[in-house]
Design an enzyme around this catalytic site. Structure first.
Site, PDB file in Angstrom:
ATOM      1  N   SER A 134     -12.196 -38.430 -22.636  1.00 48.31           N
ATOM      2  CA  SER A 134     -12.293 -36.978 -22.564  1.00 48.31           C
ATOM      3  C   SER A 134     -13.257 -36.562 -21.464  1.00 48.31           C
ATOM      4  CB  SER A 134     -12.821 -36.476 -23.910  1.00 48.31           C
ATOM      5  OG  SER A 134     -13.223 -35.137 -23.817  1.00 48.31           O
ATOM      6  N   TYR A 158     -19.202 -37.005 -31.276  1.00 48.80           N
ATOM      7  CA  TYR A 158     -17.837 -37.195 -30.762  1.00 48.80           C
ATOM      8  C   TYR A 158     -17.879 -37.709 -29.317  1.00 48.80           C
ATOM      9  CZ  TYR A 158     -13.356 -36.102 -28.630  1.00 48.80           C
ATOM     10  OH  TYR A 158     -12.190 -36.197 -27.919  1.00 48.80           O
ATOM     11  N   LYS A 162     -16.847 -41.507 -27.509  1.00 52.39           N
ATOM     12  CA  LYS A 162     -15.966 -41.757 -26.348  1.00 52.39           C
ATOM     13  C   LYS A 162     -16.701 -42.585 -25.289  1.00 52.39           C
ATOM     14  CE  LYS A 162     -12.309 -39.618 -27.781  1.00 52.39           C
ATOM     15  NZ  LYS A 162     -11.113 -40.379 -28.150  1.00 52.39           N
TER      16      LYS A 162
HETATM   17  P1  NAD Z   1      -4.872 -35.226 -33.364  1.00 53.52           P
HETATM   18  O1  NAD Z   1      -5.867 -35.108 -34.462  1.00 53.52           O
HETATM   19  O2  NAD Z   1      -3.764 -34.230 -33.310  1.00 53.52           O
HETATM   20  O3  NAD Z   1      -4.211 -36.677 -33.378  1.00 53.52           O
HETATM   21  C1  NAD Z   1      -4.917 -37.827 -33.779  1.00 53.52           C
HETATM   22  C2  NAD Z   1      -4.031 -38.583 -34.754  1.00 53.52           C
HETATM   23  O4  NAD Z   1      -4.721 -39.769 -35.159  1.00 53.52           O
HETATM   24  C3  NAD Z   1      -3.733 -37.794 -36.038  1.00 53.52           C
HETATM   25  O5  NAD Z   1      -2.331 -37.834 -36.264  1.00 53.52           O
HETATM   26  C4  NAD Z   1      -4.492 -38.539 -37.138  1.00 53.52           C
HETATM   27  O6  NAD Z   1      -3.810 -38.478 -38.367  1.00 53.52           O
HETATM   28  C5  NAD Z   1      -4.567 -39.943 -36.556  1.00 53.52           C
HETATM   29  N1  NAD Z   1      -5.742 -40.731 -36.990  1.00 53.52           N
HETATM   30  C6  NAD Z   1      -7.050 -40.373 -36.997  1.00 53.52           C
HETATM   31  N2  NAD Z   1      -7.808 -41.386 -37.420  1.00 53.52           N
HETATM   32  C7  NAD Z   1      -6.966 -42.425 -37.669  1.00 53.52           C
HETATM   33  C8  NAD Z   1      -7.144 -43.757 -38.094  1.00 53.52           C
HETATM   34  N3  NAD Z   1      -8.364 -44.223 -38.402  1.00 53.52           N
HETATM   35  N4  NAD Z   1      -6.062 -44.547 -38.238  1.00 53.52           N
HETATM   36  C9  NAD Z   1      -4.817 -44.081 -37.942  1.00 53.52           C
HETATM   37  N5  NAD Z   1      -4.587 -42.835 -37.542  1.00 53.52           N
HETATM   38  C10 NAD Z   1      -5.638 -42.029 -37.390  1.00 53.52           C
HETATM   39  O7  NAD Z   1      -5.676 -35.257 -31.998  1.00 53.52           O
HETATM   40  P2  NAD Z   1      -5.139 -35.125 -30.502  1.00 53.52           P
HETATM   41  O8  NAD Z   1      -5.534 -33.804 -29.984  1.00 53.52           O
HETATM   42  O9  NAD Z   1      -3.728 -35.551 -30.434  1.00 53.52           O
HETATM   43  O10 NAD Z   1      -6.088 -36.196 -29.793  1.00 53.52           O
HETATM   44  C11 NAD Z   1      -5.668 -37.526 -29.556  1.00 53.52           C
HETATM   45  C12 NAD Z   1      -6.779 -38.287 -28.880  1.00 53.52           C
HETATM   46  O11 NAD Z   1      -7.109 -37.637 -27.659  1.00 53.52           O
HETATM   47  C13 NAD Z   1      -8.076 -38.368 -29.686  1.00 53.52           C
HETATM   48  O12 NAD Z   1      -8.632 -39.645 -29.506  1.00 53.52           O
HETATM   49  C14 NAD Z   1      -8.937 -37.315 -29.047  1.00 53.52           C
HETATM   50  O13 NAD Z   1     -10.310 -37.610 -29.185  1.00 53.52           O
HETATM   51  C15 NAD Z   1      -8.501 -37.398 -27.600  1.00 53.52           C
HETATM   52  N6  NAD Z   1      -8.745 -36.147 -26.867  1.00 53.52           N
HETATM   53  C16 NAD Z   1      -8.221 -34.976 -27.327  1.00 53.52           C
HETATM   54  C17 NAD Z   1      -8.484 -33.785 -26.664  1.00 53.52           C
HETATM   55  C18 NAD Z   1      -7.949 -32.471 -27.185  1.00 53.52           C
HETATM   56  O14 NAD Z   1      -8.446 -31.421 -26.768  1.00 53.52           O
HETATM   57  N7  NAD Z   1      -6.951 -32.448 -28.057  1.00 53.52           N
HETATM   58  C19 NAD Z   1      -9.264 -33.802 -25.492  1.00 53.52           C
HETATM   59  C20 NAD Z   1      -9.764 -35.022 -25.033  1.00 53.52           C
HETATM   60  C21 NAD Z   1      -9.507 -36.195 -25.738  1.00 53.52           C
END
Ligand code: NAD
Ligand code: UDP
Length: 346
Positions: A134, A158, A162
């Protein structure tokens, strides 16, 4: 001469967190690029109905395993049952505010979960790994646009999780040959698939701007609170690099292809558009896309927010041959389509 049958070898990608917001769009992009996908998700922040949406868009139902990335046995079973070629790791917890309240859950999910997954990959001899990092790792940016070489820092658990996983990947890469790793630093992913069949489903009150604005436009929330209009930005509100989630998903396919071509590599790259928009810009764009009023009030700054953040996208273009194509109009239109389809299905 008898013609020999030709077989198409389809590579199978393990997508952890594949029913989540970004993982579901990446699954669509992977399947449309000809890959097979196995999703591993514990459904702590998503719904299995996402699988139907993916199937309706692509015509292919991805394999789905309900399980936790922290469970070594589950992981070994997945790697034994499927000939996994690479892993895209989206699973994790992502709410900055929540991470300050339940830090152990964040370190456990995001750091221990990644260690378990990488260990299972070692056991299964799978060494291509694409990681969801991120722009939060840049802390308070000192240069704009932000290059990948910008110093890293973290101000909350958080962001720290990362940073630590990025470092773990660096150590792992240095420790044994053959790893092909991409650390993808996302800026602000928004929007939804243009079909309106998959999108972002925040639980409770949305933390992020765009899902909140969508709910205000839909009449589910009275008004938006804009966190400060006294930043050193053109209109005083915070400026971010919003990227359409389908562009982001295509960036993952490009990163996978890049890794596949390398004998070994460690790639760290920004995935953003390179353009910054203010909160008021996004409110105006959403108002135009939805045709709905977006009432708002200016409140005090949110602790930990930075004034401006947008990506230097040079490296992504150079290394991946990838650049985002969609602007804020499409981001808002697709987010609105998703919001209205969910509220008024059929
Ligand atoms: P999200 O919460 O929609 O998706 C994450 C998924 O992981 C969910 O479906 C959840 O059920 C699953 N999950 C969580 N912990 C788990 C575990 N221990 N075992 C199995 N499944 C698990 O989030 P997103 O927005 O799709 O983000 C995806 C990734 O991208 C994350 O790592 C997040 O930190 C990173 N990210 C997101 C953003 C954003 O703004 N959305 C920005 C930068 C980085
Ligand atoms: N923001 C806002 N009201 C909200 C949510 C966010 O004014 O209800 C602002 C926030 O201060 C920032 C921008 O919108 O300037 C993007 O915030 P978001 O939480 O979506 O992303 P991040 O802060 O992680 O970049």
């Amino acid at each position: 001469m008898r013609k020999l049958p030709t077989y198409t070898m389809t590579s199978t990608i393990l997508v952890t967190g594949g029913t989540g917001f970004i993982g579901s769009h990446a699954t669509v992009a992977l399947q449309q690029a000809g890959y097979s996908v196995v999703i591993l998700d514990n459904l702590c922040n998503s719904n299995p109905s996402v699988i139907e949406g993916i199937e309706r868009i692509t015509g292919t139902r991805p394999a789905f395993v309900q399980g936790d990335v922290r469970n070594a046995q589950t992981l070994d079973t997945v790697f034994t049952r499927h000939a996994i070629h690479a892993v895209m790791h989206f699973a994790g917890l992502k709410a900055v505010g929540e991470s300050t309240q339940i830090p152990l859950a964040y370190y456990d999910n995001n750091i221990y979960g990644s260690i378990q997954l990488l260990s299972a990959m070692q056991r299964a001899n799978v060494r291509t790994f694409i990681f969801s990092s991120s722009a939060t790792v840049y802390g308070n940016p000192t240069t704009l646009p932000i290059p990948e070489s910008h110093p890293r820092s973290a101000t909350n658990p958080y962001g720290h999780s990362k940073l630590v996983v990025e470092d773990i990947l660096e150590s792992l890469y240095a420790s044994e040959p053959g790893w092909r790793i991409a650390r993808l630093r996302y800026f602000n992913p928004v929007g939804a698939h243009p079909s309106g069949l998959i999108g972002e489903t925040p639980q409770g009150i949305p933390n992020n701007l765009m899902p909140y604005v969508a709910q205000v436009a839909a009449g589910k929330r009275e008004k938006l609170q804009i966190f400060g209009n006294d930043y050193n930005t053109p209109d005083g509100t915070g400026v971010r690099d919003y990227i359409h989630v389908t562009d982001l998903a295509e960036g993952h396919v490009a990163a996978l292809r890049y890794c596949e071509k390398a004998d070994q590599d460690m790639l760290t790259v920004n995935l953003g558009t390179g353009e910054g928009y203010s909160v008021l810009d996004m409110v105006a764009a959403f108002k135009a896309a939805s045709g709905r009023p977006i009432p708002y009030e200016i409140t005090k700054r949110r602790p930990g927010d930075v004034a401006s953040c947008w990506a230097d996208t040079t490296l992504a273009k150079q290394k991946l041959g990838w650049a985002a194509t969609k602007g804020i109009k499409e981001m808002c239109e697709d987010a609105w389509h998703w919001e209205t389809r969910r509220t008024m299905p059929g």
